[in-house]
Structure formats: structure tokens, C-alpha cells
Design a protein around this motif. Sequence first.
Motif, PDB file in Angstrom:
ATOM      1  N   ASN A 245     -69.566  -9.526 -33.053  1.00 28.16           N
ATOM      2  CA  ASN A 245     -68.546  -8.846 -32.247  1.00 28.16           C
ATOM      3  C   ASN A 245     -67.753  -9.821 -31.375  1.00 28.16           C
TER       4      ASN A 245
ATOM      5  N   TYR B 184     -63.134 -15.690 -27.615  1.00 25.48           N
ATOM      6  CA  TYR B 184     -64.521 -16.124 -27.483  1.00 25.48           C
ATOM      7  C   TYR B 184     -64.794 -17.399 -28.277  1.00 25.48           C
TER       8      TYR B 184
ATOM      9  N   HIS C 284     -66.796 -12.818 -32.489  1.00 27.08           N
ATOM     10  CA  HIS C 284     -66.058 -13.749 -33.352  1.00 27.08           C
ATOM     11  C   HIS C 284     -64.568 -13.418 -33.299  1.00 27.08           C
ATOM     12  N   GLN C 285     -64.027 -13.534 -32.111  1.00 22.68           N
ATOM     13  CA  GLN C 285     -62.616 -13.293 -31.838  1.00 22.68           C
ATOM     14  C   GLN C 285     -62.031 -14.552 -31.208  1.00 22.68           C
ATOM     15  N   PRO C 286     -60.700 -14.746 -31.317  1.00 19.46           N
ATOM     16  CA  PRO C 286     -60.093 -15.998 -30.829  1.00 19.46           C
ATOM     17  C   PRO C 286     -60.485 -16.376 -29.403  1.00 19.46           C
TER      18      PRO C 286
ATOM     19  N   HIS D 233     -52.574 -10.099 -33.731  1.00 18.06           N
ATOM     20  CA  HIS D 233     -53.475 -10.362 -34.858  1.00 18.06           C
ATOM     21  C   HIS D 233     -52.778 -11.078 -36.018  1.00 18.06           C
TER      22      HIS D 233
ATOM     23  N   ASN E 147     -54.177 -15.571 -36.224  1.00 17.17           N
ATOM     24  CA  ASN E 147     -55.111 -15.371 -37.330  1.00 17.17           C
ATOM     25  C   ASN E 147     -56.051 -16.566 -37.453  1.00 17.17           C
ATOM     26  N   LYS E 148     -56.934 -16.542 -38.433  1.00 12.86           N
ATOM     27  CA  LYS E 148     -57.933 -17.600 -38.578  1.00 12.86           C
ATOM     28  C   LYS E 148     -57.291 -18.967 -38.821  1.00 12.86           C
TER      29      LYS E 148
ATOM     30  N   ASP F 159     -53.242 -17.895 -26.123  1.00 16.69           N
ATOM     31  CA  ASP F 159     -53.941 -16.731 -26.673  1.00 16.69           C
ATOM     32  C   ASP F 159     -53.780 -15.525 -25.755  1.00 16.69           C
TER      33      ASP F 159
END
Length: 315
Positions: A52, A58, A54-56, A131, A135-136, A119
Amino acid sequence: MDNITVVRIFTLSGLNETMNYKVTIFSFTLLYFCVILFVNISVIVIIISDENLHQPMYILLCIFCINGLYGTSGFYPKFLLDLLSSSPEISYAGCLLQAFVMYSFACCDLSILAVMAYDRYLAICRPLHYHSVMNKTRLSQLVCFSWLTPFCIFSINVLLTSRLKLCDSKIQKLFCVNWIIVKLACPDSDTISNNVMSYATIIIYVCHGFFIIWTYMHMVRTCVKSKDDRVKFMQTCVPHLTSLTTFLSAILFDLMHMRFGSKDLPQNLQNFIAIEFLLIPPLMNPLIYGLKLAKIRNRILGIKHKLEQKMTYHT
């Protein structure tokens, strides 16, 4: 300059006034370093282990803590060894390496803070595009930027320093700093390229600072219009602003003292100014984010609750 000898060992004279308190300082420093390792590694493990998180925002915090471990590991182990030594010394190669680590750590911190500000700007000012933009791939590019840019810049700085002839081997600090090594150069050494690169580096990271100010100007203007945005700003941006203010204050104090400060200040005060950026931010940052960001705080409380249940069950 025929009497010039090749400098192979530097003497670190910053500990001269603490000879009578070395055991006490060693004990507190070791404890403090262990706490820094514990809190940073805890935040890193929590973020990696919880999908949960695994967001930019964090992931950038995780990189921030990893950089804190990198910088403090470049100082504290050597400092602890110096406290056990009667005459603190460091090899020429080791000094250049430590100077590289100290500078790259500090500038990586500022680069990561700039990326974190970007961010938050996207999340608050352009939420519909967040989003798709963050992105990744974009996140990976920004993380690489925050690491590779300081590494490249300070690789050049250290290479330029390594070509200088040195006429002194005494460093008036607790650790090696590139600018101090340059000041040990012989009068006939060409330090123009070192000065140019030094001021170019300062300009690059001053631009980072202006970029952060620009993002926060937009965020504040947006948050004034919406109660939800104000709540989001207080939850996610206040820790960032606290980290930024603390870090910049520590770095600016050290830079101003190193270049323009009086040598008449007590050695202990000079030492504190020199290592302030290695004392406060590496411990304060994970604590602030851990307590302020709700998801990390809840994760920590959840782990604490499970441990208490296990202890109650065994007793």
C-alpha cells in the motif's frame, strides 16, 4: 618548490580540544548512530514490505532514508575510530572518498527534496494529471536524476582536487571536505578550475532551491481556495518543509562558516557547525515522516500492537 613532499596522510585536528572527553563522546556517538540506523532502516523496511506504500511519495521517502544511511555511514564509523585514536589520521585516497561521500550525500538530499516538492506540486495543483505524469518511468528517471547528478558533479570536483600539489596535510575539521583540501594546495597550484566548478555547483543547487520555492508558491495559492487541499498540504507538505528548512539551515551554516567564518570560534562550536547536517536531518527526517504521514504511522502502530499481543500471549 623542490621541498614539496607528496601528501599521503592527512591529520584531522578537529578533536584536539576533546581529548579528555573521548570515552563519553564515543559512547553517545555510538548510541546516536545506532538510533539513526534503526529509525531509517525501520522506515525503509516498512515502505518496502507494505504494498500500500508503493506510491511515489513513499518511494521517495524510502530513497531519502537510504541517502541518510549513505551519508552518515561515510562519517560516523570513521569518527568513532578517530575517538579511539591518539592521533586521528586519514589516507589521501580515504580523504578524497570521504569528501565525495559528504558532498554527494548533501546534494542528493537537496535533489530528493526537489523531486518530493515536484511530486507534491503535481498531487495538489494538478491532481487529474498526477498518475499519468508521475508514473513508474517518470519516477525512476527522477530518482536517477537525484542520485546521478550529484555523483557526476562531485566526481569531477574530486578529480580536479586530486591533481593539485599540496603543501600542508593538516585538516581543521572532523572529516574531509573538498574545499578544505583545495585550500591546502601550494601557492603555485592552479585552482581556478576548482573554484569555477565549486561556484557552478553552488549555482546548480541554488536553482534547486528556487524550484522548490516556485512549487510551494503554487501549492499555497492552490490550497487557499480549497479546504481539502489545505488538509492535504498540512498532512504531506509540512514534513517536507520541516526537512527542507532544517537541512538548508545546517548546510548554509557550514558553508558560510567554512568560507567566511572566523577561526577564533571555539573548536567545539566549529565542530558542531560542521556536523550539524549529519546530526539533525538523518534522525529527524524519518521520525517526522513516520509520525506525520498517516499510512506510515498506522503501519508502525499496527506493528506495535502485534508485538504487544505476542508479549501478552507469551506471558
